[in-house]
Write a protein that holds these residues in place. Sequence first.
Motif, short mmCIF file in Angstrom:
data_model
loop_
_atom_site.label_atom_id
_atom_site.label_comp_id
_atom_site.label_asym_id
_atom_site.label_seq_id
_atom_site.Cartn_x
_atom_site.Cartn_y
_atom_site.Cartn_z
N ALA A 1 94.16 69.69 -3.99
CA ALA A 1 93.31 69.61 -2.81
C ALA A 1 92.37 68.97 -3.37
O ALA A 1 91.66 68.96 -4.61
CB ALA A 1 92.34 70.56 -2.24
N PRO A 2 91.51 68.04 -2.61
CA PRO A 2 90.01 66.96 -3.18
C PRO A 2 89.39 68.12 -3.37
O PRO A 2 88.78 68.51 -2.07
CB PRO A 2 90.28 66.55 -1.83
CG PRO A 2 92.08 65.83 -1.09
CD PRO A 2 91.96 67.48 -1.44
N VAL B 1 85.08 68.73 -3.32
CA VAL B 1 83.98 68.67 -2.49
C VAL B 1 82.48 68.99 -2.89
O VAL B 1 83.31 70.17 -2.74
CB VAL B 1 84.70 67.75 -0.64
CG1 VAL B 1 82.72 67.36 -0.67
CG2 VAL B 1 85.35 67.50 -0.18
N ARG C 1 91.32 71.80 4.09
CA ARG C 1 91.91 70.83 3.80
C ARG C 1 91.38 70.87 2.08
O ARG C 1 91.98 69.62 1.65
CB ARG C 1 92.01 69.61 4.53
CG ARG C 1 92.74 69.82 5.78
CD ARG C 1 92.73 68.70 6.90
NE ARG C 1 91.65 69.13 7.41
CZ ARG C 1 90.21 67.23 7.50
NH1 ARG C 1 90.61 67.18 6.84
NH2 ARG C 1 88.79 68.09 7.64
N TYR C 2 90.13 71.23 1.56
CA TYR C 2 89.23 70.48 0.70
C TYR C 2 89.64 71.42 -0.46
O TYR C 2 89.22 72.87 0.34
CB TYR C 2 87.99 69.63 1.17
CG TYR C 2 88.33 68.53 2.08
CD1 TYR C 2 88.51 67.07 1.12
CD2 TYR C 2 88.14 68.38 3.56
CE1 TYR C 2 89.18 65.96 1.79
CE2 TYR C 2 88.64 67.39 3.81
CZ TYR C 2 89.23 65.85 3.04
OH TYR C 2 89.10 64.68 3.82
N THR D 1 86.20 73.33 -1.75
CA THR D 1 84.56 72.95 -0.85
C THR D 1 83.48 73.76 -2.04
O THR D 1 84.01 74.26 -2.08
CB THR D 1 84.33 73.09 -0.08
OG1 THR D 1 84.47 73.96 0.87
CG2 THR D 1 85.18 72.01 1.09
N ASP E 1 87.93 61.93 5.05
CA ASP E 1 89.75 61.30 5.40
C ASP E 1 90.23 60.80 5.24
O ASP E 1 90.97 60.54 4.33
CB ASP E 1 89.84 62.47 6.66
CG ASP E 1 89.98 63.61 7.32
OD1 ASP E 1 89.24 64.54 6.26
OD2 ASP E 1 90.21 64.49 7.93
N ALA F 1 90.45 60.38 1.36
CA ALA F 1 90.53 61.71 0.22
C ALA F 1 92.28 61.20 0.37
O ALA F 1 93.07 60.98 -0.58
CB ALA F 1 90.23 63.27 1.33
#
Length: 293
Positions: free
Chosen positions: A33-34, A36, A59-60, A62, A283, A286
């Motif tokens: 996952a990206p 952050v 979605r990230y 974090t 978004d 990413a």
Amino acid sequence: MARRIDVTGAGGVRLAAWEYADPPKETDSLRAAPGVLFLHGLTGRASHWAAAARRLAGRYRTVALDQRGHGHSEKPPQAAAHSRAAHVEDAAAAVEQLGLGPALVVGHGMGALTAWQLAAERPELVRGLVSCDMRAAALGAASQREWAQWLGSWPVPFATLADVRKWFGEDDPRVERPDPARGAFYAEVMREGEDGWRPAFEPEQMLRSRETWVYDAHWDDLARVRCPALIVRGLDGELGRAEAQEMVRALPQGAYAEIPDAGHYAHYAHPEAWHAAVEPFLDRIAGGPPAGG
């Protein structure tokens, strides 16, 4: 759920970080996952980003960092330990040691300055950045004196957290109108002792940290940021519209977002509006290739 992970920062300083996600069954899926990285402002702490980090955690990957001198991270007594270089190295260490890179780095106030200096110095670590209510212009000696006077005016120890919320939300001379969110913001940076509630940092260290950047302008750092960058300001924040737009022009890939009815703590006091302004940018970045490696 928040999981604490310690990071070793510049000079071996221990830094506390929190990952806002349920412990994954598949470590590889989390790593894919990206990433952050959230960086709080001066006198803040990682928990100020908790709502934002949890919202994006689906979605990230974090992570929010307690910067040196703040929260649960170490508070080295040496003045040199609170330099700009140390803060930037700490952020780089978090990205590298936690496998977040190239990361989306989101900063507020001083944390925003760290974010764009990291992007300038270590472009391979930063995919994109969000700078929340941080000025590029030099603030100067008068601003530093005002901060010293303000920190010295805190009526510590506070007897209760309710007293903390009331003072920062209503009685603080900096408050123009009652602001419960500001009171809650500062209640999070207090810790209880035998005589009451005091800040979980040393005010003198905050001033040392601030004096490493308050006298200088940071336009050159902005101009060296090659990745996409979003400049965010609250309508009533410390960053004026004209300066914010000039910052966007200084950035090779700059964008601008404004949050109405918000001040310096827009991400904390107006989370829905903040997310509406910031999430589309994250978004978009990413979803594309890393920009800076």
